[in-house]
Design an enzyme around this catalytic site. Sequence first.
Site, PDB file in Angstrom:
ATOM      1  N   HIS A   1       2.049  20.130  -9.238  1.00 15.23           N
ATOM      2  CA  HIS A   1       0.850  20.460  -8.451  1.00 15.23           C
ATOM      3  C   HIS A   1       0.557  21.935  -8.726  1.00 15.23           C
ATOM      4  O   HIS A   1       1.491  22.735  -8.919  1.00 15.23           O
ATOM      5  CB  HIS A   1       1.075  20.388  -6.943  1.00 15.23           C
ATOM      6  CG  HIS A   1       1.506  19.068  -6.396  1.00 15.23           C
ATOM      7  ND1 HIS A   1       2.808  18.671  -6.345  1.00 15.23           N
ATOM      8  CD2 HIS A   1       0.792  18.065  -5.831  1.00 15.23           C
ATOM      9  CE1 HIS A   1       2.891  17.476  -5.772  1.00 15.23           C
ATOM     10  NE2 HIS A   1       1.687  17.073  -5.452  1.00 15.23           N
TER      11      HIS A   1
ATOM     12  N   ASP B   1       2.721  24.230  -6.751  1.00 13.13           N
ATOM     13  CA  ASP B   1       4.160  24.262  -7.062  1.00 13.13           C
ATOM     14  C   ASP B   1       4.457  25.400  -8.020  1.00 13.13           C
ATOM     15  O   ASP B   1       5.496  26.042  -7.937  1.00 13.13           O
ATOM     16  CB  ASP B   1       4.625  22.995  -7.816  1.00 13.13           C
ATOM     17  CG  ASP B   1       4.331  21.715  -7.100  1.00 13.13           C
ATOM     18  OD1 ASP B   1       4.222  21.747  -5.870  1.00 13.13           O
ATOM     19  OD2 ASP B   1       4.223  20.677  -7.785  1.00 13.13           O
TER      20      ASP B   1
ATOM     21  N   GLU C   1      -2.905   7.403  -7.050  1.00 16.11           N
ATOM     22  CA  GLU C   1      -1.544   7.005  -6.674  1.00 16.11           C
ATOM     23  C   GLU C   1      -1.567   6.383  -5.280  1.00 16.11           C
ATOM     24  O   GLU C   1      -1.701   7.088  -4.283  1.00 16.11           O
ATOM     25  CB  GLU C   1      -0.637   8.242  -6.703  1.00 16.11           C
ATOM     26  CG  GLU C   1       0.812   7.931  -6.412  1.00 16.11           C
ATOM     27  CD  GLU C   1       1.691   9.180  -6.485  1.00 16.11           C
ATOM     28  OE1 GLU C   1       1.532   9.990  -7.421  1.00 16.11           O
ATOM     29  OE2 GLU C   1       2.533   9.346  -5.590  1.00 16.11           O
TER      30      GLU C   1
ATOM     31  N   GLU D   1       4.080   4.164  -7.382  1.00 13.21           N
ATOM     32  CA  GLU D   1       5.361   4.756  -6.944  1.00 13.21           C
ATOM     33  C   GLU D   1       6.158   3.739  -6.131  1.00 13.21           C
ATOM     34  O   GLU D   1       5.637   3.130  -5.186  1.00 13.21           O
ATOM     35  CB  GLU D   1       5.080   6.005  -6.105  1.00 13.21           C
ATOM     36  CG  GLU D   1       6.343   6.620  -5.527  1.00 13.21           C
ATOM     37  CD  GLU D   1       6.119   8.033  -4.989  1.00 13.21           C
ATOM     38  OE1 GLU D   1       5.295   8.778  -5.567  1.00 13.21           O
ATOM     39  OE2 GLU D   1       6.772   8.377  -3.995  1.00 13.21           O
TER      40      GLU D   1
ATOM     41  N   HIS E   1       6.257   4.080  -2.321  1.00 12.93           N
ATOM     42  CA  HIS E   1       4.965   3.794  -1.710  1.00 12.93           C
ATOM     43  C   HIS E   1       4.744   2.282  -1.648  1.00 12.93           C
ATOM     44  O   HIS E   1       4.175   1.764  -0.690  1.00 12.93           O
ATOM     45  CB  HIS E   1       3.838   4.448  -2.492  1.00 12.93           C
ATOM     46  CG  HIS E   1       3.918   5.942  -2.527  1.00 12.93           C
ATOM     47  ND1 HIS E   1       2.993   6.719  -3.163  1.00 12.93           N
ATOM     48  CD2 HIS E   1       4.829   6.803  -1.998  1.00 12.93           C
ATOM     49  CE1 HIS E   1       3.315   7.996  -3.032  1.00 12.93           C
ATOM     50  NE2 HIS E   1       4.433   8.070  -2.338  1.00 12.93           N
TER      51      HIS E   1
ATOM     52  N   ASP F   1       5.631   6.599 -10.736  1.00  9.34           N
ATOM     53  CA  ASP F   1       6.471   7.585 -10.068  1.00  9.34           C
ATOM     54  C   ASP F   1       7.772   6.876  -9.736  1.00  9.34           C
ATOM     55  O   ASP F   1       7.826   6.012  -8.851  1.00  9.34           O
ATOM     56  CB  ASP F   1       5.787   8.141  -8.809  1.00  9.34           C
ATOM     57  CG  ASP F   1       4.972   9.393  -9.117  1.00  9.34           C
ATOM     58  OD1 ASP F   1       4.810   9.714 -10.316  1.00  9.34           O
ATOM     59  OD2 ASP F   1       4.520  10.063  -8.168  1.00  9.34           O
TER      60      ASP F   1
ATOM     61  N   ASP G   1       8.943   7.915   3.280  1.00  7.74           N
ATOM     62  CA  ASP G   1       8.950   8.178   1.844  1.00  7.74           C
ATOM     63  C   ASP G   1      10.144   9.081   1.525  1.00  7.74           C
ATOM     64  O   ASP G   1       9.999  10.289   1.401  1.00  7.74           O
ATOM     65  CB  ASP G   1       7.621   8.875   1.492  1.00  7.74           C
ATOM     66  CG  ASP G   1       7.277   8.798   0.018  1.00  7.74           C
ATOM     67  OD1 ASP G   1       7.922   8.028  -0.705  1.00  7.74           O
ATOM     68  OD2 ASP G   1       6.356   9.523  -0.393  1.00  7.74           O
TER      69      ASP G   1
ATOM     70  N   ASP H   1      11.995   9.169  -1.144  1.00  9.52           N
ATOM     71  CA  ASP H   1      12.040   9.645  -2.542  1.00  9.52           C
ATOM     72  C   ASP H   1      13.459   9.748  -3.102  1.00  9.52           C
ATOM     73  O   ASP H   1      13.822  10.767  -3.710  1.00  9.52           O
ATOM     74  CB  ASP H   1      11.355  11.020  -2.672  1.00  9.52           C
ATOM     75  CG  ASP H   1       9.845  10.953  -2.528  1.00  9.52           C
ATOM     76  OD1 ASP H   1       9.294   9.843  -2.556  1.00  9.52           O
ATOM     77  OD2 ASP H   1       9.214  12.022  -2.379  1.00  9.52           O
TER      78      ASP H   1
ATOM     79  N   ASP I   1       9.621  11.244  -9.267  1.00  4.90           N
ATOM     80  CA  ASP I   1       9.124  11.827  -8.021  1.00  4.90           C
ATOM     81  C   ASP I   1      10.231  11.580  -6.988  1.00  4.90           C
ATOM     82  O   ASP I   1      10.106  10.754  -6.089  1.00  4.90           O
ATOM     83  CB  ASP I   1       7.806  11.153  -7.618  1.00  4.90           C
ATOM     84  CG  ASP I   1       7.124  11.901  -6.490  1.00  4.90           C
ATOM     85  OD1 ASP I   1       7.744  12.837  -5.958  1.00  4.90           O
ATOM     86  OD2 ASP I   1       5.986  11.530  -6.132  1.00  4.90           O
TER      87      ASP I   1
HETATM   88  C1  XLS Z   1       3.716  11.892  -2.118  1.00  5.36           C
HETATM   89  C2  XLS Z   1       3.353  11.669  -3.491  1.00  5.36           C
HETATM   90  C3  XLS Z   1       3.177  12.939  -4.307  1.00  5.36           C
HETATM   91  C4  XLS Z   1       2.384  12.671  -5.554  1.00  5.36           C
HETATM   92  C5  XLS Z   1       1.818  13.899  -6.176  1.00  5.36           C
HETATM   93  O1  XLS Z   1       4.177  11.012  -1.408  1.00  5.36           O
HETATM   94  O2  XLS Z   1       4.277  10.808  -4.087  1.00  5.36           O
HETATM   95  O3  XLS Z   1       4.414  13.499  -4.585  1.00  5.36           O
HETATM   96  O4  XLS Z   1       3.145  11.989  -6.494  1.00  5.36           O
HETATM   97  O5  XLS Z   1       0.899  14.512  -5.356  1.00  5.36           O
HETATM   98 NI    NI Z   2       4.334  10.387  -6.160  1.00  6.13          NI
HETATM   99 NI    NI Z   3       5.659   9.746  -2.603  1.00  5.03          NI
END
Ligand code: XLS
Ligand code: NI
Ligand code: NI
Length: 437
Positions: A101, A104, A232, A268, A271, A296, A307, A309, A339
Amino acid sequence: MNEFFPDVPKIVYEGLDSENPLSFRWYDAEAEVEGKPMREHLRFASAYWHTMRNTLADPFGVGTAVMPWDDGTETMDNAIRRVDAFFEFLEKVGIDWYCFHDRDVAPAGATVAESRANLELVTDHLAQRQSETGKRLLWGTACLFADPMYVHGAATSPSVDVFAHAAAQVRAAIDATHRLGGLGYVFWGGREGYDTLLNTDMSRELDHLASFLHLSVQYARQIGFEGSFFIEPKPKEPTTHQYDFDAATCLNFLRQYDLLDDFDLNIETNHATLAGHSMPHELDVAASAGSLGSIDANMGHPQLGWDTDHFPTDLYLTTMVMRCLLQVGGLPHGGLNFDAKRRRGSFEPIDLFHAHIAGMDAFARGLQIAAAIRADGRIDEMFHDRYRSWDGALGKRIEQKEISLEQLEDHAMHSGRPELNSGREELIRSIFNDLLR
Ligand code: XLS
Ligand code: NI
Ligand code: NI
């Protein structure tokens, strides 16, 4: 190349006999599977926001991550040093791609112009490191959710001025992505969604979101960006209802607003599960529409409803994902972006390596198992066999739309009660397990 992770050598493939934790047991970048090197099948990317910026803070406490290269300031010096640490990490872990991003990599400034200038400076440095190392940008994006200005959304904010600020931020992020030769540009919904319809004009907000995307594509094409655009999907978090709920919702939105030709989906895992689906379901929905763009690669936790991750280490999951990718012939404009973040307890710099190695090995193994399932052929054969009745004359006429309802009634009257076969789900799962080796 030995400044930030002095104790870490370049990670290489050593095979299953190795007990060296800083080696790959399964991921052998140049080894071919179905005639293509693993490196290309998998196209791993590291996510700058997790690898470099995630302090591992949670709602109950401050960050735990040890990051000796980061002095904790929002200065340009610190931003540049992080880039160097990141590229050393990429080199050592053997990952060719990355995603980021805008915020970032570069600190936000006090004004729109200052934010742009900061991003441009860091982009110069990223470009330099890319050309020195051969690393490439998979996709860029803009953080349209952290600044308090975006409290009610960015493109879907009730404030038109916020919409304009978001547009400025996306313009600069597209410029940076283009400059760095990014394969794609991602729109994850951020705060585009709502908490209550008592104060939200959903249809107006969706119109605004569509305009925002049209404007962004128009601009990007005008400056010569030829990469892909991705949406996404995510169903909730941070808002109660995110507009890009799941793959099917996004496809409907893109179709409604005539954006389907310009956008693919970045799917993802976590998600997908938050939406009450599985990852293979979401991949299949996207692929069926010809809109599977990128992935992702992470996973959620079965007992946690947000989430989280996690790094993807579940072999069933990685096998199912790779089976789908082999079926569609890969992702020409996408890759597997981790991700994913370490657990709060895995706070040492070395854990960044362990985490990525775990994900890379899990995907390499998933790729091999998926290829074995295809070579074995039994599961695919049962899959096709289930639809065999459709291969006859009647099925063809229906699929080619050359039949009427009356003709079907006539067929039903003369064919007696249909004979059905077992779906053999347990047998299929058992064969799958046998091949999981
Ligand atoms: C958040 C998203 C984010 C996107 C990028 O839940 O996964 O990380 O991948 O903005
Ligand atoms: Ni993501
Ligand atoms: Ni995410």
